[in-house]
Each structure stands twice: as structure tokens, then as C-alpha cells.
Write an enzyme that holds these catalytic residues in place. Structure first.
Site, PDB file in Angstrom:
ATOM      1  CG  HIS A 398      -1.741   1.269   1.431  1.00  0.00           C
ATOM      2  ND1 HIS A 398      -1.569   2.419   2.062  1.00  0.00           N
ATOM      3  CD2 HIS A 398      -2.989   1.510   0.806  1.00  0.00           C
ATOM      4  CE1 HIS A 398      -2.317   3.345   1.999  1.00  0.00           C
ATOM      5  NE2 HIS A 398      -3.247   2.872   1.319  1.00  0.00           N
ATOM      6  CB  CYS A 704      -2.399  -3.105 -14.671  1.00  0.00           C
ATOM      7  SG  CYS A 704      -3.171  -4.449 -13.859  1.00  0.00           S
TER       8      CYS A 704
HETATM    9  C1  PEP Z   1      -1.634  -6.919  -9.380  1.00  0.00           C
HETATM   10  O1  PEP Z   1      -2.081  -7.939  -8.596  1.00  0.00           O
HETATM   11  O2  PEP Z   1      -0.628  -6.926  -9.982  1.00  0.00           O
HETATM   12  C2  PEP Z   1      -2.529  -5.590  -9.337  1.00  0.00           C
HETATM   13  C3  PEP Z   1      -2.009  -4.706 -10.154  1.00  0.00           C
HETATM   14  O3  PEP Z   1      -3.351  -5.489  -8.321  1.00  0.00           O
HETATM   15  P1  PEP Z   1      -3.233  -5.097  -6.892  1.00  0.00           P
HETATM   16  O4  PEP Z   1      -1.717  -4.565  -6.698  1.00  0.00           O
HETATM   17  O5  PEP Z   1      -4.139  -3.929  -6.556  1.00  0.00           O
HETATM   18  O6  PEP Z   1      -3.511  -6.206  -6.112  1.00  0.00           O
END
Ligand code: PEP
Ligand code: MG
Length: 756
Positions: A398, A704
Site C-alpha cells: 500500500h 498493470c
Molecule cells: C496486481 O496484482 O498486480 C495488481 C495490479 O493489483 P493489486 O496490486 O491492486 O493487487
């Protein structure tokens, strides 16, 4: 000591007067003192408010009502807030004060000027920053009667539910918090906008001005696509202009309030500013920057020939290494700690160690926040600080995600920062290399990608998109010239409310939730007008919502990472899913065809089909809507062909999770961070086979996760045929360059092998 007056004109205010006029009043006074063209204003001081409390008897009767208030009980909180606000509204304003306000207002077009009436709250030793946004502002007020009423409403807003909740959580005493009211000429801007006095990412001497027709709210809130002008202070020339289609404007209503209207067709595509206006604005920006010593984020408005500067505050995203205090270089500096550099940039400041979220009130502008791990409810504090250091976490935790988006340097996973660093100690944080140095030191800033985001973007065949989590970052994200948004996380959009989705449902406040989500997503859609924006449905592990109102109802899970999150939770909580779908539906109905929806944490095509069917039931034209999935569980990579047959429009690798679920390495655990390898052969094998399958079927395949912001991985992905990548704001320039270079290499090698 001289008694504080009830009324102060801007010209009489100095920055020391913060306890009399609040942060907002003091900063306007300061701006007017350095000669910026600030609209005329006077302030009804906190002293006047205190007198009102004393003379009306409220000083004695108002506060006992808060003594045993359980602010987590929303019904009780709302009731107490209403009672207090009613009491303030019913109380008599001292006749002598009314008279003084009337007399002051007489000096503004003989009491006929249209004004904005703004709250400026302040605590004894704290400017209004941490209270910002919790008290009200009333625009477009004219006449003594309405002015006095708006002033009293500002006072009453000090006792709104949200303000009471915030103060209780932050440990502020309700009785000693004060409020001043700023009464300022409302500039009925014909055109308005914002300006960064230096480049917000690189710090270069480029003034970046965005503007649109009508009042500035439309640009500030991001509800229109503004024109953009880049003025180079070295050559004193406008070096870039992007003229947007400005379809809507916000204007003042005849009587009260504002309304959104369509801009006349022949003005929609016209350049908003002349070069001369750009130059004048940039000059005012420079005056502010020179005075405050740091680059500024300035709001401006223009009426006829007159330019007004409406607000100026530091850009928090540029962390200059320049410092007034003595500095050393890294060669002689002592390294106190090392962790993972999670958000680039360098900043020096005083450490504040936060062990409990309720202590975040201690955090001041410019501090270095040191904590075990950040949580969503720490975001207001994270906004203020110069850098963030955590004990725990990796590049995808986070703290790392939010810091990158705020443009705040961060080092995570130091293991012992909360023990080694002491509150009050001065340190320098290098968010790129992951070092914490003792004292203030000078580190030469690398300007590798300096102008890349404002110079003409490289055209790449592989789309380069950007990740966004907070709407306030939308303008910065769009300024990178990215080809769209490859991931909009919505978890942060509801954070401002500090309540879980379940709380809104349980308290019949669903519309409020929808509105908040709508506003946030729309800001991003507008900033990326004409480009695709993939919004991801809610994916918050239960532990991240624990401290919010309603958090007590979140289940306690042994391992929230493997628990009730993503689409699996939405499918089992139709109410929560329905609110999100209702928001998307409204946006599609408004014509936002650039909106696509992405489901997180899918492990089987039946989950995609189930979610789509629920959307269909709730009235979404699912054949028309763009719907896709994240590939972040190995099972979804393995079953990708079945997902394609089920009808996905796109897939995007969430490598943050895909890596942890493939390798059994907790992404937030600093003890195993070294084993968290994006390029582990098993991870690459899953990604490669999924890419090939998507390509065969003509389905867009993207990434992403954080690995999409790392050049070596992106090089590999382009070589293996990925169709788009989505990177963090700070990484766009280098990723675009990596993509372009890799594509060129592929072309070159193909040409060579043909000729061989
Ligand atoms: C991921 O898991 O790569 C992602 C982009 O989602 P998050 O980081 O919000 O779990
Ligand atoms: Mg994920």
C-alpha cells in the site's frame, strides 16, 4: 497584548496571523502582500467566532453534547451534529459584529459585490491543512442578509458529522478548534484553470498551465479536458500547446450556486489563452515560487483583461534536494538504514514515528513519516509528508503504491525504521536507491527522463498506459501523454469517506457511496477523454478496511491475501457489487464510452460469466460494454482460452499477485522480498502462454502490475508480443522509451535476418 480584531482585510494580514484567520486567510494575505493580483477579501476572525460562542451562551451549552459521543455510532453522530449545527444557526450573532461585517461589505461595491464565503478552520498550533475540506464554502453570495447567513453556516459546519468524526479520531478537542470566515470577491471567471510553476514531475523551469472556459472548478475537479500550455522560462516562449475540445463550462447561476452548461460550439475548439496571457500567468507563478521558495500549484481566473490569482500552494510532488540548511554530499553522509526504494525522489525533513493511526494528527507538512506499514486511513497524513519510510512491505504494498501516485519519495521494508529512527531527528530519504541518511544531505538529482513527458511523446505500436489509484493524480497521469488508463483501482476513491461499502449499505446511504465513486471515476475519464480507461471493481483485502467505520464487521481472516477479496467477494455480496455497477451504468449513460471494466482475482471463467450476468440483470448492455479480467492467479493464466471463449474483451497481468501466488512469496513480507522475482521462469511461462493465446484470438493483453514499470521486464514482454503495458506515473517516460527501443530492435533484427 493587543486584542485581535473581528475583521481583517487581506492587506492587514500576515502569515503569523494564522490563529486569527486560519491557513486559508493567512495564505491569501501573504499572496496579496507580495503583489499578486488576489481578489479583494476580508476575514471575520476566529476571535469574532469565539465572541459569538461566548455571548450566545453556546460556549457553555454546545460542548457537553460531545463528551460521551460514540463517533462510530453513525446515528448518534448524525444526531449530535444536527443538534449542534441547529444550535449555532439559531443563536443570535452579536449586533456589533453584524454591524462590522455590514460595514466591511459596504466597501465591496457598496454591499452588492458577489462573493464567495469560505470556512478557514484552525487549531491553536496547527494551520487548517488537516481540516481542509471538512467545512463548507458558499459561492455566489450577494447582499448583506445572505452574507451573514452564509457566515453563520460556515460556523455551523465546524460541527458537521464528518468534522466531529475527524477531530475525535485525531484527538482534537472540539472546544478549542476555531474557525474564521473569508469573504472574497467571487471572480466570475470567463476562463480559468491551474498552473504548475515548475514541471510537477521533473522540477524543470517549465510553467504548465491548464485552463478552460468558465469558473475554475471544472479544471480543478477534472470534469473537463482543459487546454494545456507549456511555457519555458529559459527561452521565455510557449513551447507546447494542446487545444482540447472544451464542451462544458461551469458558470454562476443568477441567484445562487453554479450550473454546468454547454460551451457555444464556435468556442469549444478555440485556443483559450493568447501567448501574452500565458506569459503573464507564468510571471505571476514565478513571483509566487520565488517568494515561497518552492514550486507552486496556482489557481487562476481571467475576466476581460484582468488576471486574478486565486490560490497558491506548494506542489507536493516535486521533492527538491535544494535545502536552506547546511548540507553534505552522500560521500560523507552516514547511512542509517536501507530498504527497497519504492517511489523515486529525494527529500529531507524531520522524522515523525507513527505507531497508531490515531496519532497521525501529529504529522506536519514536510515531515518524514516513519511507520510499520501504511493503511488506507493514513492517506491524509501521507499527502502532507515529504517522504515515507516503513518497516514492512515490498514494491507493491500500500505505502509504495500510494507514494508513487502522490509523487512522494518512499523506502519500504527497512525492517527496523520505527526502532532506529527517532521522532524529531533530521534525515534524508532517497526513494530511488532505498537509503536513509543522517541529517540533510545533497544528492544530485538525475534528470534522465527530464523533458520526456512534455516533449512530443514517442509513438509506439505497443500502447503505453498508466495506472491510477487516486483521482487527484489524474491530471498528472494524463500529462504523461499515456495512451489510456490500464488500471484504475477504486479502493482509494471511497477512502475520503472513511467508511466501508458495507457501512453505506447497512445505513441506507448507498447513494452517497455511488456519488463518491462516480465523481472519482469521472475525473479520470475526463482527464483521458477519448482514451480507454479500465476501471477495476473493488479489490480490498479485509484487513485494509479494518480501521474505517464499518470495519468492525469485516471478517477476521488468517490470510486476507488469500481471502475474501476481488470478484469472489462481489459475487457473494451482490449489494456491494450492485452499487459499483450502478455507478458504471450512469457513466455509460452519460456517454463515457471510454470506460471498460476489469474484474480482479478471477480464477475460473464461471466467475467472469457470473459477474457479467449480474450486470445484465441490473440493466447493463453487456454486449456493448468492454469487460475484461486481471490475470493474477495462475489458474486464470492456465485457463485463459476458456476465458476468451467466455467472451472477455481484454486481459491484464496483475503480476503483483501473480508472482506471489505462483511462487508462494507474500508480496508484503520484507523477509522474503529477495525471492519475489518477476522474471522467475514459472511466472514467465504462465505469462508467455497467456500472451500467445490472447494474440491468436485477437484479444488485447496487457500488464498493470508493478513489473510493467520495470524496463527489463517490459523489454521481455514486448519481445513476447504483449499488446499494451500500463505503468506507474513516475515510470511512464522510461517505459515508453524501453518499448520504443525494443520495437526498433525487433524491426532492425527482422530486417537484418531478411538481408542475411
Ligand atoms: C496486481 O496484482 O498486480 C495488481 C495490479 O493489483 P493489486 O496490486 O491492486 O493487487
Ligand atoms: Mg492484484
Amino acid at each position: 497584548m493587543k486584542e485581535m480584531p473581528d475583521i481583517l482585510w487581506l492587506e492587514e494580514i500576515r502569515k503569523e496571523d494564522i490563529s486569527a484567520v486560519g491557513g486559508k486567510g493567512a495564505s491569501l494575505g501573504e499572496m496579496s502582500a507580495i503583489g499578486l493580483p488576489v481578489p479583494r477579501a476580508f476575514v471575520v476572525t476566529s476571535h469574532a467566532f469565539r465572541q459569538f460562542l461566548i455571548e450566545s451562551g453556546l460556549e457553555k451549552t454546545l460542548f457537553p453534547g460531545f463528551a460521551n459521543l460514540d463517533v462510530e455510532d453513525s446515528e448518534e453522530l448524525e444526531k449530535a451534529a444536527k443538534k449542534a449545527k441547529d444550535a449555532v444557526m439559531k443563536a443570535r450573532v452579536p449586533a456589533s459584529l453584524k454591524q462590522k461585517v455590514r460595514e466591511a461589505y459596504q466597501h465591496m461595491e457598496s454591499g452588492r459585490m458577489v462573493v464567495a464565503v469560505r470556512s478557514s478552520a484552525t487549531a491553536e498550533d496547527l494551520p487548517d491543512a488537516s481540516f481542509a475540506g471538512q467545512q463548507e464554502t458558499f459561492l455566489n453570495i450577494r447582499g448583506e442578509k445572505d452574507l451573514l447567513l452564509a457566515m453563520q453556516k460556515c460556523w455551523a459546519s465546524l460541527y458537521g458529522a464528518r468534522a466531529i468524526y475527524y477531530r475525535a479520531k485525531q484527538g482534537f478537542d472540539h472546544q478549542s478548534v476555531n474557525i474564521a470566515v473569508v469573504i472574497q470577491q467571487l471572480v466570475q471567471s470567463e476562463k480559468a484553470g491551474v498552473m504548475f510553476t515548475s514541471h510537477p514531475v521533473t522540477g524543470e523551469p517549465l510553467s504548465i498551465i491548464e485552463g478552460s472556459w468558465g469558473l475554475g472548478e471544472s479544471v480543478v475537479s477534472g470534469s473537463v479536458s482543459p487546454d494545456k500550455y507549456v511555457y519555458d522560462q529559459r527561452s521565455e516562449k510557449v513551447i507546447d500547446r494542446l487545444i482540447a475540445n472544451k464542451r462544458y463550462q461551469i458558470i454562476s447561476e443568477k441567484d445562487h450556486g453554479t450550473k454546468t452548461v454547454e460551451v457555444p460550439r464556435d468556442q469549444q475548439d478555440v485556443a483559450l489563452l493568447s501567448d501574452d496571457e500565458v506569459r503573464k500567468l507564468a510571471t505571476f507563478g514565478k513571483i509566487a515560487e520565488t517568494h515561497y521558495g518552492v514550486p507552486q500549484d496556482v489557481e487562476w481566473g481571467i475576466v476581460g483583461e484582468n488576471i486574478y490569482i486565486l490560490q497558491s500552494r506548494p506542489i507536493t510532488t516535486i521533492k527538491s534536494s535544494a535545502s536552506a540548511s547546511p548540507s553534505r554530499d552522500t560521500g560523507t553522509a552516514k547511512i542509517l538504514l536501507q530498504g527497497q526504494g519504492a517511489s523515486p525522489g529525494i527529500a529531507s525533513g524531520n522524522v515523525v514515528v507513527i505507531r497508531d493511526v490515531k496519532d497521525t494528527g501529529k504529522v506536519r507538512e514536510g515531515d518524514i513519516l516513519v511507520t510499520q506499514m501504511t493503511n488506507p486511513d493514513m492517506v491524509p497524513a501521507m499527502r502532507k509528508v515529504a517522504a515515507i519510510v516503513t518497516d514492512e512491505g515490498g514494491l507493491t504494498c500500500h505505502a509504495a503504491i500510494v507514494s508513487r501516485e502522490l509523487g512522494t519519495p518512499a523506502v519500504v521494508g527497512t525492517k527496523t525504521a520505527t526502532q532506529v529512527l527517532k521522532t524529531g531527528q533530521t534525515v534524508t530519504v532517497d526513494g530511488e536507491k532505498g537509503f536513509i541518511y543522517e541529517g540533510t544531505i545533497e544528492i544530485p538529482r538525475e534528470k534522465a527522463q527530464a523533458a520526456a513527458s512534455v516533449a512530443a511523446p514517442l509513438i509506439t505500436a505497443t500502447s503505453v498506459k498508466v495506472n491510477v489509484s487516486m483521482p487527484e493524480a489524474a491530471a498528472r497521469a494524463a500529462a504523461t501523454g499515456a495512451d489510456g488508463v490500464g488500471l484504475l483501482r477504486i479502493e482509494h476513491l471511497i477512502l475520503g469517506l472513511n467508511k466501508t461499502p458495507g457501512w453505506f449499505i447497512a445505513n441506507n446511504r448507498e447513494e452517497e457511496f455511488i456519488q463518491e465513486l462516480y465523481k472519482g471515476i469521472k475525473t479520470v475519464l475526463d482527464a483521458f477523454y477519448g482514451k480507454s480507461v479500465w476501471v477495476r471493481t473493488l479489490d480490498a483485502p479485509t484487513d485494509e478496511f479494518r480501521n474505517m467505520a464499518g470495519g468492525e464487521h469485516e471478517p477476521i481472516e488468517h490470510n486476507p491475501m488469500l481471502g475474501w477479496r476481488g470478484i469472489r467477494r462481489d459475487l457473494q455480496s451482490p449489494d456491494q457489487f450492485r452499487l459499483q455497477v450502478e455507478t458504471f451504468k450512469r457513466l455509460w449513460e452519460q456517454g463515457y464510452d471510454n470506460l471498460g471494466i476489469m474484474f480482479p482475482m478471477v480464477s475460473h471463467p464461471s466467475e467472469f460469466i457470473g459477474a457479467r450476468e449480474m450486470m445484465r440483470q441490473w440493466g447493463v448492455d453487456v454486449e456493448k460494454a468492454t469487460l475484461g479480467v486481471m490475470i493474477e492467479i495462475p489458474s486464470s493464466a492456465i485457463l485463459i482460452e476458456d476465458f476468451i471463449h467466455a467472451g472477455i474483451d481484454f486481459a491484464s497481468f496483475g503480476t503483483n499477485d501473480l508472482i506471489q501466488y505462483t511462487l508462494a512469496i507474500d508480496r508484503n513480507n520484507e523477509h522474503v522480498a529477495g525471492m519475489y522475482q518477476p522474471k522467475h521462469p514459472a511466472v514467465l511461462a504462465l505469462i508467455d502462454s497467456a500472451i500467445q493465446c490472447c494474440r491468436e484470438h485477437g484479444v488485447e493483453v496487457s500488464i498493470c502490475g508493478q513489473a510493467g514499470s520495470e524496463p527489463p521486464m517490459v523489454k521481455w514482454l514486448v519481445e513476447h508480443g504483449i499488446t499494451s503495458v500500463s505503468a506507474n506515473i513516475d515510470a511512464i517516460a522510461k517505459i515508453r522509451e524501453t518499448v520504443a527501443r525494443t520495437e526498433q530492435q525487433i524491426i532492425l533484427e527482422n530486417a537484418r535476418s531478411r538481408n542475411a
